[in-house]
Every structure is written in structure tokens, then in C-alpha cells.
Scaffold this motif. Structure first.
Motif, PDB file in Angstrom:
ATOM      1  N   ASN A 157       7.094  -4.225  -6.075  1.00 23.87           N
ATOM      2  CA  ASN A 157       5.602  -4.524  -5.808  1.00 23.87           C
ATOM      3  C   ASN A 157       5.199  -5.569  -6.780  1.00 23.87           C
ATOM      4  O   ASN A 157       4.193  -6.216  -6.340  1.00 23.87           O
ATOM      5  CB  ASN A 157       4.901  -3.136  -6.373  1.00 23.87           C
ATOM      6  CG  ASN A 157       4.394  -2.365  -5.244  1.00 23.87           C
ATOM      7  OD1 ASN A 157       4.828  -2.680  -3.969  1.00 23.87           O
ATOM      8  ND2 ASN A 157       3.566  -1.322  -5.190  1.00 23.87           N
ATOM      9  N   ALA A 199       2.593   1.722  -3.281  1.00 29.21           N
ATOM     10  CA  ALA A 199       1.621   2.021  -4.383  1.00 29.21           C
ATOM     11  C   ALA A 199       1.713   3.392  -4.896  1.00 29.21           C
ATOM     12  O   ALA A 199       1.627   3.643  -6.096  1.00 29.21           O
ATOM     13  CB  ALA A 199       0.110   1.739  -4.063  1.00 29.21           C
ATOM     14  N   ASN A 200       2.175   4.448  -4.024  1.00 32.55           N
ATOM     15  CA  ASN A 200       2.268   5.639  -4.610  1.00 32.55           C
ATOM     16  C   ASN A 200       3.673   6.156  -4.913  1.00 32.55           C
ATOM     17  O   ASN A 200       3.875   7.229  -5.222  1.00 32.55           O
ATOM     18  CB  ASN A 200       1.829   6.494  -3.227  1.00 32.55           C
ATOM     19  CG  ASN A 200       0.303   6.404  -2.898  1.00 32.55           C
ATOM     20  OD1 ASN A 200      -0.352   6.227  -3.898  1.00 32.55           O
ATOM     21  ND2 ASN A 200       0.047   6.302  -1.707  1.00 32.55           N
ATOM     22  N   ASN A 204      -5.077  -4.397  -2.314  1.00 36.51           N
ATOM     23  CA  ASN A 204      -5.290  -3.740  -1.203  1.00 36.51           C
ATOM     24  C   ASN A 204      -7.002  -3.902  -0.879  1.00 36.51           C
ATOM     25  O   ASN A 204      -7.416  -4.110   0.296  1.00 36.51           O
ATOM     26  CB  ASN A 204      -5.001  -2.215  -1.230  1.00 36.51           C
ATOM     27  CG  ASN A 204      -5.180  -1.512   0.295  1.00 36.51           C
ATOM     28  OD1 ASN A 204      -5.117  -2.322   1.301  1.00 36.51           O
ATOM     29  ND2 ASN A 204      -5.507  -0.219   0.138  1.00 36.51           N
ATOM     30  N   LYS A 205      -7.659  -3.765  -1.736  1.00 38.86           N
ATOM     31  CA  LYS A 205      -9.114  -3.873  -1.472  1.00 38.86           C
ATOM     32  C   LYS A 205      -9.487  -5.009  -1.181  1.00 38.86           C
ATOM     33  O   LYS A 205     -10.534  -5.284  -0.426  1.00 38.86           O
ATOM     34  CB  LYS A 205      -9.727  -2.976  -2.728  1.00 38.86           C
ATOM     35  CG  LYS A 205     -10.834  -2.115  -2.540  1.00 38.86           C
ATOM     36  CD  LYS A 205     -11.299  -1.756  -3.716  1.00 38.86           C
ATOM     37  CE  LYS A 205     -11.608  -0.060  -3.787  1.00 38.86           C
ATOM     38  NZ  LYS A 205     -11.804   0.640  -5.017  1.00 38.86           N
ATOM     39  N   LYS A 237      -8.440  -5.918   2.117  1.00 39.41           N
ATOM     40  CA  LYS A 237      -8.916  -4.945   3.248  1.00 39.41           C
ATOM     41  C   LYS A 237      -9.630  -6.011   4.533  1.00 39.41           C
ATOM     42  O   LYS A 237     -10.391  -6.671   4.281  1.00 39.41           O
ATOM     43  CB  LYS A 237      -9.811  -3.931   2.789  1.00 39.41           C
ATOM     44  CG  LYS A 237      -9.512  -2.899   3.588  1.00 39.41           C
ATOM     45  CD  LYS A 237      -9.934  -1.438   2.911  1.00 39.41           C
ATOM     46  CE  LYS A 237      -8.999  -0.512   3.031  1.00 39.41           C
ATOM     47  NZ  LYS A 237      -9.553   0.476   1.953  1.00 39.41           N
ATOM     48  N   VAL A 280       0.655  -1.031  -0.160  1.00 38.55           N
ATOM     49  CA  VAL A 280      -0.036  -0.037   0.033  1.00 38.55           C
ATOM     50  C   VAL A 280       0.875   1.197  -0.016  1.00 38.55           C
ATOM     51  O   VAL A 280       0.541   2.253  -0.802  1.00 38.55           O
ATOM     52  CB  VAL A 280      -1.054   0.030   1.383  1.00 38.55           C
ATOM     53  CG1 VAL A 280      -1.850   1.326   1.335  1.00 38.55           C
ATOM     54  CG2 VAL A 280      -1.850  -1.237   1.082  1.00 38.55           C
ATOM     55  N   LYS A 296       0.560   0.302  -9.743  1.00 39.25           N
ATOM     56  CA  LYS A 296      -0.503   1.116  -8.596  1.00 39.25           C
ATOM     57  C   LYS A 296      -1.816   0.554  -8.746  1.00 39.25           C
ATOM     58  O   LYS A 296      -2.447   0.456  -7.648  1.00 39.25           O
ATOM     59  CB  LYS A 296      -0.353   2.471  -9.124  1.00 39.25           C
ATOM     60  CG  LYS A 296      -0.475   3.766  -7.958  1.00 39.25           C
ATOM     61  CD  LYS A 296      -0.102   4.893  -8.763  1.00 39.25           C
ATOM     62  CE  LYS A 296      -0.612   6.061  -7.852  1.00 39.25           C
ATOM     63  NZ  LYS A 296      -0.073   7.387  -8.559  1.00 39.25           N
ATOM     64  N   LEU A 297      -2.409   0.399  -9.734  1.00 42.50           N
ATOM     65  CA  LEU A 297      -3.590  -0.021 -10.075  1.00 42.50           C
ATOM     66  C   LEU A 297      -3.781  -1.428  -9.386  1.00 42.50           C
ATOM     67  O   LEU A 297      -4.865  -1.598  -8.746  1.00 42.50           O
ATOM     68  CB  LEU A 297      -3.897  -0.299 -11.592  1.00 42.50           C
ATOM     69  CG  LEU A 297      -5.402  -0.503 -11.913  1.00 42.50           C
ATOM     70  CD1 LEU A 297      -6.420   0.149 -11.519  1.00 42.50           C
ATOM     71  CD2 LEU A 297      -5.407  -1.047 -13.315  1.00 42.50           C
ATOM     72  N   SER A 334      -1.775  -2.741  -7.110  1.00 42.96           N
ATOM     73  CA  SER A 334      -1.515  -2.729  -5.676  1.00 42.96           C
ATOM     74  C   SER A 334      -2.876  -2.248  -5.120  1.00 42.96           C
ATOM     75  O   SER A 334      -3.281  -2.791  -4.087  1.00 42.96           O
ATOM     76  CB  SER A 334      -0.777  -1.623  -5.215  1.00 42.96           C
ATOM     77  OG  SER A 334       0.511  -2.018  -6.072  1.00 42.96           O
ATOM     78  N   GLN A 335      -3.779  -1.237  -5.653  1.00 46.82           N
ATOM     79  CA  GLN A 335      -5.004  -0.761  -4.822  1.00 46.82           C
ATOM     80  C   GLN A 335      -5.995  -1.969  -5.189  1.00 46.82           C
ATOM     81  O   GLN A 335      -6.921  -2.064  -4.109  1.00 46.82           O
ATOM     82  CB  GLN A 335      -5.572   0.158  -5.890  1.00 46.82           C
ATOM     83  CG  GLN A 335      -4.848   1.444  -5.556  1.00 46.82           C
ATOM     84  CD  GLN A 335      -4.993   2.800  -6.382  1.00 46.82           C
ATOM     85  OE1 GLN A 335      -5.764   2.292  -7.317  1.00 46.82           O
ATOM     86  NE2 GLN A 335      -4.365   3.909  -6.064  1.00 46.82           N
TER      87      GLN A 335
END
Lengths: 198, 124
Positions: free
Chosen positions: A81, A70-71, A188-189, A192, A67, A181-182, A184-185
Motif C-alpha cells: 500500500n 486498507a483493512n 480514498n477520500k 472519491k 481501499v 490504513k490512515l 489509505s483512507q
């Protein structure tokens, strides 16, 4: 398990996906926690047993780092990643995500790799052909101006190609970071809740 | 019959959403709790767990990612102090962390107004 064994095992698990500084941080933290609780009267074995399974510990840290990265804007972090996402995605629910991710990254690498490679070869070929061309022109009795003109045009082409190669590389890196990044998100979702909450 | 089924389905959906909300809230709340502890003074891993235990059960393995996240987000900083011949890592709250706490309490003030309103209505 005693402290030494615990740390060795944790180190082994973490070193599959994590950079050295992240491993060092985690080991120091657990080292301190174990020492602290031993000072308060527990045995090493008791403390370690209460810390939970090592894979669980690792997965909690893993989600965290992905997370955070990701940025990041660096290609190096995006690559890291890539492997961490793959590691997380080995859980059954995320296998389709992993397959999609690998496919996208693979096609990106192939497409950009092919274009950049062919441009580099073309540029190299032009540079290599410069000297024989000069000799050829000279032998055929061309004037110095004509030779200069020929060289000039070729060098301009080389220059343009170089710029195109650099820009393409930058564009490729940018797309790769965005894709990373996409995903990773997405990961993450999907994780969660389980990621850090017991 | 159909209507009941539909109602049941809607209820089920809402319940599912509540469960998700709860886990997300718990995650966020843990962060707030840790910031709250540090807002009272610098502390270290073992002591944070001890201080939180009476209010909520938290394991060291759960705490670590939270501390790491807060540190990477620049909400807290760390320094080391020697203790019994080894190093102990202290965590210190930074401006960003204090902001996060203030935001949180502000939000809860709003929620409390709603609560007071509802309870007040009942009392009448």
C-alpha cells in the motif's frame, strides 16, 4: 492498438504497483471483454479504442485495491500500500499527503530500527562474551556455583532482551499498519468520485 | 448586500455538497445495479454491460473495479465456463450481496413514504 499490444501495455503499467494475482485478474477480464465484443462483430481496434486510456483504467483499479487492502493486517500488504499510495499521490493535489506519509514512515523505520538494532547487538555481545567470561572466572578461582550464577544472570538478560525485541518489532509493525490504513483512507477520500465513477 | 452574499455562499455550499453526494450515490448505485443484474441470474462481464446499457451508461473499465470490489467483499463469487474454446468468467450473487440489495430497497421504501407524503400534501 491490437489486443496483444493493449495487454502488454496494461501489464506493464499494472506491474509497477500490483501483485501478480491482481494483474492476472485484470488481464483476464479485458481479454474476455475484447474477445466477447469481437465475436459480436467489432474489430479489436474499435473495442480497444472504446475502453479508454490505459492510465485511466489503471487508476480505477488502483483506488480499488488500496481501499481493500486498507483493512488488511499484514505488514506485507501495508508495504505494498505504501508504494501504491505514493503512486496515486503523484497527482499535484496529493503531493503534501505523500510527503507527510513518507516522513512518518521514514521516521518510524529509523526510530524502531535503531532501538531494535542496538538491542540485537547488545544481546549478541552478551552471548559472545559468555565463553571468555567463564574462562576468566574459572582462572580467577571462582567456584562452580559462582560461575553458574554469572551465566544464569546473563542468560536471563538475554531472554528479556529477546522478548523486548520481539515486542518492539510487533509494536512497530502495528503502528506501520495503522499509519498505512490512515493514509489509505485519506487517499480514498481525496480521490472519491473520480476513482470509479466516470 | 451582505445578507445576499451570505445567502449566495450558503447556496453555493449546498450545491457543492449535492454534487459530491451525487457522485457518491452514483458509485453506490452502480454497485446496486450490478447486484441487481446478478440477482436475476449469473452473468458475465460483456452481458452485464449489455443488460445495464438501456438503464445507465457504463463502460467495461468502470465495471471491472466494481466486480472486483464486490468479489473481494464476498458479495459475489465467480466460476469459469468454457465458451468457444476460451474461458468465460461468470459472476454469481452470494448471501452478502442479496443482503445488500434488501437493505437498499428497504431504505428506498422509507424514502418513497416521504415522497408519497409530499406529493399527497400537494394533491390536497
Amino acid at each position: 492498438m491490437n489486443k496483444l499490444e493493449f495487454k502488454r501495455e496494461l501489464n506493464k503499467r499494472l506491474s509497477r504497483t500490483f501483485p501478480d494475482n491482481e494483474i492476472k485478474e485484470a488481464l483476464e477480464y479485458y481479454d474476455e471483454i475484447i474477445d466477447e465484443r469481437v465475436e459480436h462483430g467489432e474489430t479489436e481496434e474499435q473495442v480497444i479504442a472504446s475502453l479508454g486510456e490505459i492510465p485511466t483504467i489503471v487508476s480505477k483499479i488502483t483506488a480499488e485495491i488500496v481501499v481493500n487492502r486498507a483493512n488488511s493486517k499484514s505488514v506485507k500488504d501495508a508495504w505494498r500500500n505504501f508504494f501504491i499510495i505514493l503512486a496515486i499521490c503523484s497527482s499535484p493535489v496529493l503531493v503534501p499527503v505523500a510527503i507527510a506519509f513518507v516522513a512518518v514512515v521514514f521516521s518510524l523505520v529509523i526510530a524502531f530500527g535503531a532501538v531494535v538494532f542496538s538491542l540485537i547487538v547488545a544481546t549478541g555481545a552478551i552471548l559472545v562474551s559468555l565463553i571468555p567470561m567463564m574462562i576468566g572466572l574459572f582462572a580467577s578461582g571462582a567456584s562452580i556455583y559462582e560461575i553458574m550464577l554469572g551465566i544464569g544472570i546473563l542468560l536471563v538478560v538475554v531472554g528479556v532482551f529477546t522478548i523486548v525485541i520481539i515486542k518492539l518489532y510487533q509494536l512497530g509493525s502495528w503502528i506501520f499498519i495503522q499509519v498505512s490504513k490512515l493514509f489509505s483512507q485519506i487517499v480514498n477520500k481525496k480521490t472519491k468520485g473520480e476513482a470509479y465513477v466516470k | 448586500m451582505l445578507a445576499i452574499d451570505k445567502q449566495y455562499y450558503v447556496m453555493y455550499n449546498i450545491m457543492q455538497r449535492v454534487v459530491i453526494m451525487k457522485t457518491q450515490m452514483k458509485k453506490g448505485i452502480l454497485e446496486i445495479f450490478v447486484l441487481g443484474v446478478l440477482n436475476r441470474g449469473d452473468s458475465y462481464g460483456y452481458k452485464i454491460v449489455q443488460d445495464l446499457t438501456p438503464i445507465l451508461e457504463i463502460s467495461e473499465s468502470t465495471l471491472y473495479p466494481i466486480l472486483r470490489r464486490l468479489e473481494l467483499a464476498d458479495a459475489i463469487s465467480t466460476y469459469q465456463v468454457e465458451h468457444n474454446g476460451r474461458l468465460r468468467k461468470y459472476y454469481k450473487i452470494k448471501a452478502k450481496g442479496i443482503n445488500q440489495l434488501t437493505e437498499f430497497t428497504k431504505e428506498w421504501e422509507d424514502i418513497k413514504q416521504v415522497y408519497d407524503f409530499i406529493v399527497g400534501e400537494k394533491g390536497k
